[in-house]
Motif scaffolding. Structure first.
Motif, mmCIF file in Angstrom:
data_model
loop_
_atom_site.group_PDB
_atom_site.id
_atom_site.type_symbol
_atom_site.label_atom_id
_atom_site.label_comp_id
_atom_site.label_asym_id
_atom_site.label_seq_id
_atom_site.Cartn_x
_atom_site.Cartn_y
_atom_site.Cartn_z
ATOM 1 N N ALA A 22 -37.581 25.780 -4.092
ATOM 2 C CA ALA A 22 -37.345 24.551 -4.842
ATOM 3 C C ALA A 22 -37.225 24.850 -6.340
ATOM 4 O O ALA A 22 -36.316 24.340 -7.016
ATOM 5 C CB ALA A 22 -38.481 23.560 -4.590
ATOM 6 N N PHE A 23 -38.114 25.663 -6.844
ATOM 7 C CA PHE A 23 -38.046 26.034 -8.264
ATOM 8 C C PHE A 23 -36.747 26.774 -8.576
ATOM 9 O O PHE A 23 -36.113 26.541 -9.599
ATOM 10 C CB PHE A 23 -39.253 26.915 -8.646
ATOM 11 C CG PHE A 23 -40.520 26.142 -8.892
ATOM 12 C CD1 PHE A 23 -40.503 24.758 -9.065
ATOM 13 C CD2 PHE A 23 -41.748 26.804 -8.969
ATOM 14 C CE1 PHE A 23 -41.678 24.051 -9.300
ATOM 15 C CE2 PHE A 23 -42.925 26.110 -9.207
ATOM 16 C CZ PHE A 23 -42.886 24.725 -9.363
ATOM 17 N N GLY A 26 -33.932 24.329 -8.643
ATOM 18 C CA GLY A 26 -34.095 23.454 -9.801
ATOM 19 C C GLY A 26 -33.790 24.164 -11.103
ATOM 20 O O GLY A 26 -33.128 23.612 -11.992
ATOM 21 N N ARG A 111 -49.842 23.884 -14.453
ATOM 22 C CA ARG A 111 -50.500 23.517 -13.208
ATOM 23 C C ARG A 111 -49.558 22.770 -12.278
ATOM 24 O O ARG A 111 -48.813 21.895 -12.684
ATOM 25 C CB ARG A 111 -51.736 22.671 -13.502
ATOM 26 C CG ARG A 111 -52.716 22.768 -12.367
ATOM 27 C CD ARG A 111 -54.065 22.326 -12.776
ATOM 28 N NE ARG A 111 -54.128 20.866 -12.767
ATOM 29 C CZ ARG A 111 -55.254 20.203 -12.918
ATOM 30 N NH1 ARG A 111 -56.371 20.850 -13.144
ATOM 31 N NH2 ARG A 111 -55.264 18.901 -12.885
ATOM 32 N N LYS A 112 -49.618 23.158 -11.018
ATOM 33 C CA LYS A 112 -48.870 22.448 -9.982
ATOM 34 C C LYS A 112 -49.673 21.217 -9.573
ATOM 35 O O LYS A 112 -50.897 21.300 -9.551
ATOM 36 C CB LYS A 112 -48.690 23.339 -8.740
ATOM 37 C CG LYS A 112 -47.850 24.580 -8.952
ATOM 38 C CD LYS A 112 -47.896 25.405 -7.673
ATOM 39 C CE LYS A 112 -47.319 26.788 -7.886
ATOM 40 N NZ LYS A 112 -47.582 27.697 -6.758
ATOM 41 N N PRO A 113 -49.092 20.133 -9.196
ATOM 42 C CA PRO A 113 -47.636 19.943 -9.208
ATOM 43 C C PRO A 113 -47.129 19.628 -10.618
ATOM 44 O O PRO A 113 -47.778 18.917 -11.376
ATOM 45 C CB PRO A 113 -47.441 18.737 -8.285
ATOM 46 C CG PRO A 113 -48.729 17.983 -8.351
ATOM 47 C CD PRO A 113 -49.804 18.982 -8.652
ATOM 48 N N ILE A 114 -45.949 20.157 -10.899
ATOM 49 C CA ILE A 114 -45.347 19.906 -12.205
ATOM 50 C C ILE A 114 -43.960 19.320 -11.964
ATOM 51 O O ILE A 114 -43.275 19.691 -11.000
ATOM 52 C CB ILE A 114 -45.272 21.222 -13.020
ATOM 53 C CG1 ILE A 114 -44.828 20.962 -14.452
ATOM 54 C CG2 ILE A 114 -44.376 22.244 -12.334
ATOM 55 C CD1 ILE A 114 -44.993 22.160 -15.376
ATOM 56 N N LYS A 115 -43.549 18.400 -12.819
ATOM 57 C CA LYS A 115 -42.211 17.824 -12.669
ATOM 58 C C LYS A 115 -41.188 18.850 -13.124
ATOM 59 O O LYS A 115 -41.429 19.568 -14.110
ATOM 60 C CB LYS A 115 -42.070 16.552 -13.501
ATOM 61 C CG LYS A 115 -42.766 15.358 -12.882
ATOM 62 C CD LYS A 115 -42.319 14.072 -13.538
ATOM 63 C CE LYS A 115 -41.587 13.188 -12.549
ATOM 64 N NZ LYS A 115 -41.012 11.989 -13.134
ATOM 65 N N LEU A 116 -40.102 18.893 -12.430
ATOM 66 C CA LEU A 116 -39.075 19.888 -12.732
ATOM 67 C C LEU A 116 -38.676 19.837 -14.199
ATOM 68 O O LEU A 116 -38.563 20.858 -14.882
ATOM 69 C CB LEU A 116 -37.862 19.660 -11.822
ATOM 70 C CG LEU A 116 -36.798 20.757 -11.842
ATOM 71 C CD1 LEU A 116 -37.400 22.114 -11.491
ATOM 72 C CD2 LEU A 116 -35.659 20.419 -10.892
ATOM 73 N N GLN B 333 -46.264 19.844 -4.595
ATOM 74 C CA GLN B 333 -45.252 20.433 -5.478
ATOM 75 C C GLN B 333 -43.920 20.563 -4.744
ATOM 76 O O GLN B 333 -42.876 20.197 -5.273
ATOM 77 C CB GLN B 333 -45.719 21.824 -5.950
ATOM 78 C CG GLN B 333 -44.700 22.550 -6.822
ATOM 79 C CD GLN B 333 -44.577 21.943 -8.204
ATOM 80 O OE1 GLN B 333 -45.463 22.077 -9.023
ATOM 81 N NE2 GLN B 333 -43.476 21.256 -8.460
ATOM 82 N N THR B 337 -40.539 18.492 -5.849
ATOM 83 C CA THR B 337 -39.357 19.181 -6.364
ATOM 84 C C THR B 337 -38.138 18.958 -5.457
ATOM 85 O O THR B 337 -37.045 18.677 -5.932
ATOM 86 C CB THR B 337 -39.643 20.686 -6.520
ATOM 87 O OG1 THR B 337 -40.934 20.850 -7.094
ATOM 88 C CG2 THR B 337 -38.618 21.338 -7.423
ATOM 89 N N PHE B 338 -38.372 19.065 -4.143
ATOM 90 C CA PHE B 338 -37.240 18.852 -3.236
ATOM 91 C C PHE B 338 -36.717 17.421 -3.332
ATOM 92 O O PHE B 338 -35.510 17.191 -3.261
ATOM 93 C CB PHE B 338 -37.621 19.202 -1.787
ATOM 94 C CG PHE B 338 -37.539 20.675 -1.497
ATOM 95 C CD1 PHE B 338 -36.333 21.369 -1.694
ATOM 96 C CD2 PHE B 338 -38.633 21.377 -1.028
ATOM 97 C CE1 PHE B 338 -36.250 22.738 -1.436
ATOM 98 C CE2 PHE B 338 -38.557 22.737 -0.760
ATOM 99 C CZ PHE B 338 -37.362 23.433 -0.971
ATOM 100 N N LEU B 341 -34.465 17.283 -6.201
ATOM 101 C CA LEU B 341 -33.224 18.038 -6.039
ATOM 102 C C LEU B 341 -32.264 17.387 -5.052
ATOM 103 O O LEU B 341 -31.057 17.574 -5.126
ATOM 104 C CB LEU B 341 -33.537 19.462 -5.558
ATOM 105 C CG LEU B 341 -34.340 20.351 -6.521
ATOM 106 C CD1 LEU B 341 -34.731 21.643 -5.829
ATOM 107 C CD2 LEU B 341 -33.533 20.642 -7.797
#
Lengths: 146, 557
Positions: A22-23, A26, A111-116, B333, B337-338, B341
């Motif tokens: 995902a990262f 993104g 820190r996760k979760p982080i917004k893209l 997370q 994120t998905f 996207l």
């Protein structure tokens, strides 16, 4: 950013395949070139000096944790920039991180979760792209993505 | 004196009073000793009242051998005697040195009367004294105890305190308790040689030494060094309890053999020199005082222990929060994120939705695990029990695995029902599947890790406990990498995991579920030469004659 030669190259290591993927997608959407690994051992074998502008590392990983990984890579490439990103409680390894961070000069811990968009912003800032882009665009951060 | 002898000779019974000096005269003056011997000889009944104190205590005890009964009255001043018909009183007792030519204490003037009224009056006076007095034995006991209780002394000169401190430590025979209020106090005592003296008495006379002290790195080193000396009865207990420090941060307390205590106030903690650093000291041999210090010391030790336990508990809490939050944030997370996207990558839409689903399931599983742990720990795990055939559950569950694992190939699950008969249990069907799945998942995971593929054998064993009880054991034997030696001792506790993924809650939950059914769960590594581990759990079987005719066998569809 269309010119791929100017793209900043990031080495992304996270043992969670879904997060890593995902990262990667993104960040690539936002103009970075990303090499992604789930296994830090494998990633270290593919590491070369001056190949990457920045390391984006998970901390809690099997065999080599993110901090140790950075420590080893820093010996190969003293200039590479660093951002750690973790789902753990920061205080849990506060002492280690404080020591290591002082020792290695790292200061970026996310820190996760982080917004893209936040992640992209931080990475741009770390890479010195943030202000440059701000100057070129009228709009602030939002227009920078996608 | 003659008068007195005469008086005695006529008496069968004497009532007598004397002030606090009187008892000593009986022994210090020869003439009186004659009187006493005479009394004893004639077997005269004598009741005697005096003021028994610390100084005449020994005389009074001696007098008990001569007098029939002695009593004590505070501040007794009268000196007189009465027999049946006579009254005799001394008006003046001559003090030693007051009149050189007279023997000390001898009665100078005597009042005598045989007037019946006067005698009766004096008898009345005596009886009223008698009634107000207490038994000499009781008074003596009190006085003696008070002597044993000892004294408390304030020492104003620090040098004296220092000398006493060293003397006390060196004279110890059984036990030394030393409470040090600060890091600097430790170093001061160390410089005085106290720590060495203590090591010495502990080594040579096996004196039990306990020291409580705050620590820093340097003291920590000293403690480690002392530990390496291996002195069996020598303990230095570091304390870092902030609450305790507030309470006793100004006084050094030394208790020797539970008999002597020395409390040294600190005046200026910054000074290196003991004499400059301390103020007043209190030395005591008084039992209540010394024992109070002992109890202060002991409660501090307890407090330190409790605080340590609290820290362990706190660490467990933090471990839980850390692991739980890591496991919550990770799928979150991915989902976040998905979802971001998704709209920009229509071609990867299905793939991304799958990933979101996968992570949502993981979140759901974690939520359930945490709930289960909470239920197990609060003993509120409710079982929905029903009667079913365990062999059916086993074969159905294993079939599902076989379907799922098709194509992944290398691992085979082999189930044999050796007994070839149904095994009826009264249990929570879903929970038993949960346990079995957990064990099978582990077996598959670690067999995969072994990277050679392999078999997983599932068998059941029926066992008779007694005439009314039977049990079934489900055994899952894998050929994987075996149980990690570090994990083994705490396999069924919370957070027992070496993996960077996973909570380490699974087997803890399994244990909770099986035990709630009255069963047991255990594990072992396979014998040498064989790879892998064996997990087993037992459940009580329903005896054939208890089977209800009407119940239906539960089938998984």
């Amino acid at each position: 950013m269309s010119n791929s030669n100017n793209k900043k190259r990031i080495l992304l290591v996270d043992d969670e395949p879904d997060i890593a993927l995902a990262f990667k997608i993104g960040l690539e959407d936002n103009g970075f070139k990303v090499d992604m690994f789930n296994d830090p051992q494998e990633a270290s074998l593919n590491f070369k000096r001056s190949l990457y502008d920045l390391l984006l590392l998970d901390i809690k990983m099997p065999n080599i944790n993110g901090i140790e990984f950075y420590y080893r890579m820093k010996e190969i490439d003293t200039k590479v920039k660093i951002c750690f990103i973790t789902a753990s409680e920061i205080y849990y390894f506060k002492q280690i991180t404080e020591e290591i961070f002082t020792l290695l000069g790292a200061k970026c811990l996310l820190r996760k979760p982080i917004k893209l968009e936040v992640l992209v912003n931080v990475l741009r800032k770390e890479l010195g792209l943030f202000y440059e882009n701000n100057k070129n665009k009228n709009n602030s951060s939002k227009s920078l993505y996608i | 004196m003659n008068k007195l002898l005469q008086f005695i000779s006529k008496s069968k019974m004497i009532n007598s009073c004397g002030d606090s000096r009187a008892p000593s005269f009986a022994f210090e003056i020869k003439e009186y000793q004659r009187l006493l011997t005479e009394l004893k000889k004639r077997n005269i009944k004598i009741r005697y009242i005096t003021d028994i104190n610390k100084d005449n205590l020994s005389y009074c005890k001696e007098l008990l051998n001569f007098y029939t009964e002695i009593r004590h009255l505070d501040g007794m001043k009268a000196n007189f005697s009465i027999n049946e018909t006579e009254y005799m009183a001394s008006s003046t007792l001559i003090q030693e040195k007051e009149v050189e030519q007279q023997p000390p204490g001898l009665i100078q003037q005597v009042i005598y009367s045989n007037v019946k009224d006067i005698v009766e009056q004096q008898k009345y006076v005596f009886e009223s004294f008698w009634n107000r007095s207490i038994l000499a034995e009781q008074r003596i006991k009190e006085l003696e105890e008070r002597t044993v209780l000892g004294q408390t002394e304030v020492i104003q000169i620090p040098i004296k305190a220092k000398e006493l401190l060293i003397k006390l430590v060196q004279s110890s025979k059984e036990q030394v308790l030393l409470l040090l209020p600060s890091v600097n106090a430790f170093f001061r005592e160390e410089r005085l040689g106290i720590i060495d003296y203590l090591k010495d008495v502990s080594k040579k006379r096996s004196v039990n030494v306990k020291i409580i002290t705050p620590v820093n790195d340097k003291i920590d080193n000293i403690i480690q060094n002392i530990k390496s000396d291996n002195i069996p009865n020598f303990v230095i207990q570091p304390f870092e309890n902030p609450f305790a420090e507030i309470n006793v941060n100004t006084v050094t307390i030394l208790v020797v053999d539970r008999k002597e205590s020395l409390a040294i106030e600190k005046k200026d903690d910054s000074k290196d020199d003991f004499v400059k650093a301390v103020g007043l000291s209190t030395y005591s041999t008084s039992k209540p005082t010394v024992l109070s210090y002992v109890s202060v010391f002991e409660s501090l030790i307890n407090q330190i222990k409790l605080y340590d336990q609290l820290k362990v508990h706190g660490k467990m809490q933090r471990d839980f929060i850390n692991i739980a939050s890591h496991e919550l944030r990770t799928p979150t997370q991915a989902i976040l994120t998905f979802s971001d996207l998704l709209q920009h990558h229509p071609k990867k839409r299905n793939e991304m939705i799958e990933a979101i689903k996968r992570n949502a399931t993981r979140l759901q599983k974690l939520t359930e695990d945490i709930l289960d742990v909470t239920k197990i720990e609060s003993k509120t795990l409710n079982l929905h029990k029903e009667k079913f055939d365990l062999t059916v559950l086993l074969s159905n569950t294993i079939d599902d695995y076989k379907k799922d694992d098709e194509g992944k190939g290398k691992i085979r699950l082999l189930y044999t029902n050796i007994n070839k008969e149904p095994l009826f249990v009264d249990a929570d069907h879903a929970r038993i599947i949960q346990v079995l799945s957990n064990i099978l998942n582990n077996a598959i995971k670690f067999t995969k890790e072994g990277k050679i593929g392999g078999n997983i054998y599932i068998t059941t064993e029926k066992k008779k406990i007694d005439d009314n009880n039977q049990q079934v054991t489900v055994i899952v034997k894998d050929t994987g990498s075996g149980i990690d030696i570090d994990i083994f001792p705490r396999l069924f506790t919370k957070f027992a995991t070496k993996s960077t993924k996973g909570t380490g809650l699974g087997l803890f939950i399994c244990k909770g579920i099986i035990e709630a059914h009255g069963g047991k769960i255990w594990a072992e590594n396979n014998e040498e030469g064989e790879k892998g581990a064996t997990f087993a759990f037992s459940l009580p079987l329903i005896m054939d004659r208890h089977l209800d005719d009407h119940f239906e066998v539960f089938q998984i569809t």
